[in-house]
Design a protein around this motif. Sequence first.
Motif, PDB file in Angstrom:
ATOM      1  N   UNK A 126      -0.336   9.158 -16.209  1.00 39.10           N
ATOM      2  CA  UNK A 126       0.876   8.829 -16.960  1.00 39.10           C
ATOM      3  C   UNK A 126       1.491   7.569 -16.367  1.00 39.10           C
ATOM      4  N   UNK A 127       1.559   7.542 -15.049  1.00 41.61           N
ATOM      5  CA  UNK A 127       2.027   6.368 -14.329  1.00 41.61           C
ATOM      6  C   UNK A 127       0.853   5.839 -13.519  1.00 41.61           C
ATOM      7  N   UNK A 128       0.481   4.612 -13.789  1.00 42.76           N
ATOM      8  CA  UNK A 128      -0.655   4.007 -13.085  1.00 42.76           C
ATOM      9  C   UNK A 128      -0.179   2.811 -12.273  1.00 42.76           C
ATOM     10  N   UNK A 129      -0.700   2.692 -11.075  1.00 44.63           N
ATOM     11  CA  UNK A 129      -0.376   1.581 -10.190  1.00 44.63           C
ATOM     12  C   UNK A 129      -1.620   0.740  -9.958  1.00 44.63           C
ATOM     13  N   UNK A 159      -8.406  -6.629  -3.074  1.00 47.26           N
ATOM     14  CA  UNK A 159      -8.606  -7.583  -1.977  1.00 47.26           C
ATOM     15  C   UNK A 159      -8.421  -6.953  -0.602  1.00 47.26           C
ATOM     16  N   UNK A 160      -7.807  -5.782  -0.546  1.00 43.52           N
ATOM     17  CA  UNK A 160      -7.546  -5.142   0.742  1.00 43.52           C
ATOM     18  C   UNK A 160      -8.790  -4.539   1.368  1.00 43.52           C
ATOM     19  N   UNK A 194     -12.378  -7.740  -1.389  1.00 46.70           N
ATOM     20  CA  UNK A 194     -12.531  -7.544  -2.830  1.00 46.70           C
ATOM     21  C   UNK A 194     -13.933  -7.789  -3.349  1.00 46.70           C
ATOM     22  N   UNK A 195     -14.918  -7.832  -2.457  1.00 49.42           N
ATOM     23  CA  UNK A 195     -16.287  -8.150  -2.871  1.00 49.42           C
ATOM     24  C   UNK A 195     -16.541  -9.640  -2.946  1.00 49.42           C
ATOM     25  N   UNK A 245      -5.050  -9.364  -9.034  1.00 50.51           N
ATOM     26  CA  UNK A 245      -4.374  -9.444 -10.324  1.00 50.51           C
ATOM     27  C   UNK A 245      -4.332  -8.028 -10.889  1.00 50.51           C
ATOM     28  N   UNK A 246      -3.500  -7.793 -11.851  1.00 51.22           N
ATOM     29  CA  UNK A 246      -3.356  -6.443 -12.396  1.00 51.22           C
ATOM     30  C   UNK A 246      -4.690  -5.988 -12.981  1.00 51.22           C
ATOM     31  N   UNK A 247      -5.234  -4.942 -12.392  1.00 46.04           N
ATOM     32  CA  UNK A 247      -6.484  -4.361 -12.860  1.00 46.04           C
ATOM     33  C   UNK A 247      -7.741  -5.070 -12.420  1.00 46.04           C
ATOM     34  N   UNK A 248      -7.607  -6.107 -11.613  1.00 46.20           N
ATOM     35  CA  UNK A 248      -8.793  -6.860 -11.218  1.00 46.20           C
ATOM     36  C   UNK A 248      -8.480  -7.707  -9.991  1.00 46.20           C
TER      37      UNK A 248
END
Length: 95
Positions: free
Chosen positions: A4-7, A12-13, A17-18, A28-31
């Motif tokens: 319902x609530x997504x963060x 990168x942490x 981040x590969x 970035x949001x979602x990527x």
Amino acid sequence: GDGITCNDINECLVNNGGCSINALCSNSIGSRTCSCKSGYNGDGITCNDIDECLINNGGCNVNAFCTNTAGSRDCTCNSGYSGDGISCLNNPCFS
């Protein structure tokens, strides 16, 4: 989150981040995005060293030797010259 609530997860942490170790990871949001650091080229996942010495003696003085290093270059004045490699002056004491 709970569905319902997504963060956003900061990819990168973990393990940059590969991205390559020679890249910057930007969350970035979602990527995330990967971009090679200065002195490297590639897609961010793979970053290869640029040999700066191949173009215009790497910005070193005409009386200096350019040595490629990882992500950069070093300039050393030739024998008979003194300076920092960017600026080399004839040193008559060494002639």
